[in-house]
Design an enzyme around this catalytic site. Structure first.
Site, PDB file in Angstrom:
ATOM      1  N   ASP A  79       0.845  -1.205   0.000  1.00 14.60           N
ATOM      2  CA  ASP A  79       0.000   0.000   0.000  1.00 14.60           C
ATOM      3  C   ASP A  79       0.876   1.250   0.000  1.00 14.60           C
ATOM      4  OD1 ASP A  79       0.803  -0.597   2.719  1.00 14.60           O
ATOM      5  OD2 ASP A  79      -0.604   0.942   3.389  1.00 14.60           O
ATOM      6  N   GLU A 172       0.078  -1.110   5.590  1.00 19.07           N
ATOM      7  CA  GLU A 172       1.124  -0.719   6.532  1.00 19.07           C
ATOM      8  C   GLU A 172       1.001   0.751   6.892  1.00 19.07           C
ATOM      9  OE1 GLU A 172       5.057   0.881   7.846  1.00 19.07           O
ATOM     10  OE2 GLU A 172       3.871   1.454   6.120  1.00 19.07           O
TER      11      GLU A 172
HETATM   12 ZN    ZN Z   1       6.861   1.821   4.115  1.00 15.17          ZN
END
Ligand code: ZN
Length: 407
Positions: A79, A172
């Site tokens: 992401d 994340e």
């Molecule tokens: Zn990162």
């Protein structure tokens, strides 16, 4: 396919995650990339390629020796950050960067005057954006490096290695990457996130982190008749924050210095709410900081009456150093791998957390190694092809050194 091409293909997918989403992954578009990556891993011939319904991908490069070697893993997130758009990324290569200004788009210039880091990459091939989106080298550079390194080992059977696991995850950037990571299924003795910054970067210390929510009860009375009756929660909120030293806030601290950060205030006469985060690398000082916040509440309750100020503290994550210290071979191997590949290690404490920190506390020691991206989370983000290639070499060398671990 070379590493630049592999990486640039990844950047064509919009994989931005989103805060306050009810779903996993937080945005369905991340799954489109996850499917692409899964197919690429299958196409490259890796074993045990699987993707769960949350978009977590696992795969294995099988051992090419019968030797008893610890299984290790490499992890990276796909992401991209919320701070800048991740849609329609137009990545391009600036070959043999000359050290001058880079015209990203008409009127948008990436200049070493503003980003002196550029000068450290003179003569290299830089992958840049058109200045309207981020690049997503954080952390698709990490994915490209891991896949490339595994392909290299696959094609060089003379380099002996144990089972090497790959893990790729969503979300994340919203702090949720490790939550659904299946540590058991991953089955590694230790692992590395390839999610650090520029070349040499190696991180295995992060903050201990807590949040503090303060609620202050006031008494609202018409200002004309307030004497002896009104308790102005807004004023008390200011008083509360006044106890926090100006030398212990993010704006005035660096390195190993901890802080209190006031995230926000919501207040009127009747009620005020303050929201803080508390950070410190040192566990003892971290506990002291939390006690300090509770002490302020206590002191103010003595002054204004029991129940006026309520403080609710919640631990968020802890410094992975505690879990790395008894496993220093995990670091020693990286340092040796960097040395062997001509990379100068830059070991720095993280002033934040990582997925690796959470994984370390779930039994998977997991330091963070450079992926090469610079100017993360914004339109001036870039990554050097040569640095990515170095990261590949470091990964390959780590696998090679791990194969000698039990000798
Ligand atoms: Zn990162």
């Amino acid at each position: 396919m070379d590493i630049a091409e592999r990486f640039i293909n990844y950047t064509k997918f919009d994989t931005q995650s989103a805060e306050d989403s009810e779903t996993v992954p937080s945005t369905p578009k991340q799954l489109i990339f996850a499917k692409y990556l899964k197919e690429e891993l299958e196409h490259e011939g890796f074993a045990d390629v699987e993707m769960d319904d949350k978009g977590y991908i696992y795969a294995t490069l099988k051992a090419n020796t019968k030797k008893n070697i610890p299984t290790i893993g490499f992890i990276s997130h796909y992401d991209t950050a919320l701070d800048a758009s991740g849609a329609n990324i137009k990545a391009r290569v600036v070959a043999n960067y000359d050290g001058g200004d880079i015209l990203l788009s008409p009127g948008i210039v990436s200049s070493p005057k503003k980003f002196p880091e550029l000068l450290e990459h003179k003569g290299e091939d830089l992958i840049v954006t058109d200045g309207t989106t981020l690049l997503g080298a954080d952390d698709k550079a990490g994915i490209a490096e891991i896949v490339e390194a595994m392909c290299y080992l696959r094609d060089h059977d003379e380099i002996k290695h144990g089972d090497i696991r790959m893990g790729f995850n969503p979300d994340e950037e919203i702090g949720m990457g490790a939550h659904h990571f299946d540590v058991e299924k991953f089955g590694c003795e230790w692992a590395y996130t390839m999610d650090g910054g520029d070349i040499g970067n190696l991180e295995y210390e992060n903050f201990n982190a807590a949040s503090a929510k303060i609620t202050i009860k006031g008494v609202s009375v018409h200002t004309g008749y307030a004497k002896g009756k009104m308790v102005n929660a807004s004023r008390l909120a200011c008083e509360f924050n006044g106890y926090i030293s100006e030398t212990e806030i993010p704006e005035t601290t660096e390195g190993y210095q901890g802080f209190y950060h006031l995230l926000g205030i919501e207040s009127h006469c009747e009620e005020a709410k303050l929201s803080y985060i508390i950070r410190d690398h040192d566990k003892e000082k971290f506990e002291e900081r939390k006690n300090f916040i509770e002490d302020i509440a206590k002191r103010m309750n003595e002054k204004y009456g029991e129940g006026t100020v309520k403080a609710v503290l919640k631990d968020q994550y802890y410094n992975m150093k505690e879990k790395i210290d008894p496993n220093m071979h995990v670091i020693d191997i990286v340092l040796k791998a960097m040395q062997d590949t001509g990379v100068t290690p830059k070991v720095e404490p993280i002033r934040g957390g990582t997925d690796g920190a959470q994984l370390s506390f779930r039994g998977l020691p997991c330091p963070n190694i450079f992926a090469g991206g610079v100017n993360f989370h914004g339109p001036y983000e870039f990554v050097s092809v040569q640095v990515m290639k170095k990261a590949v070499q470091v990964i390959v060398r780590i696998c090679e050194l791990t194969a000698r671990f039990n000798d």
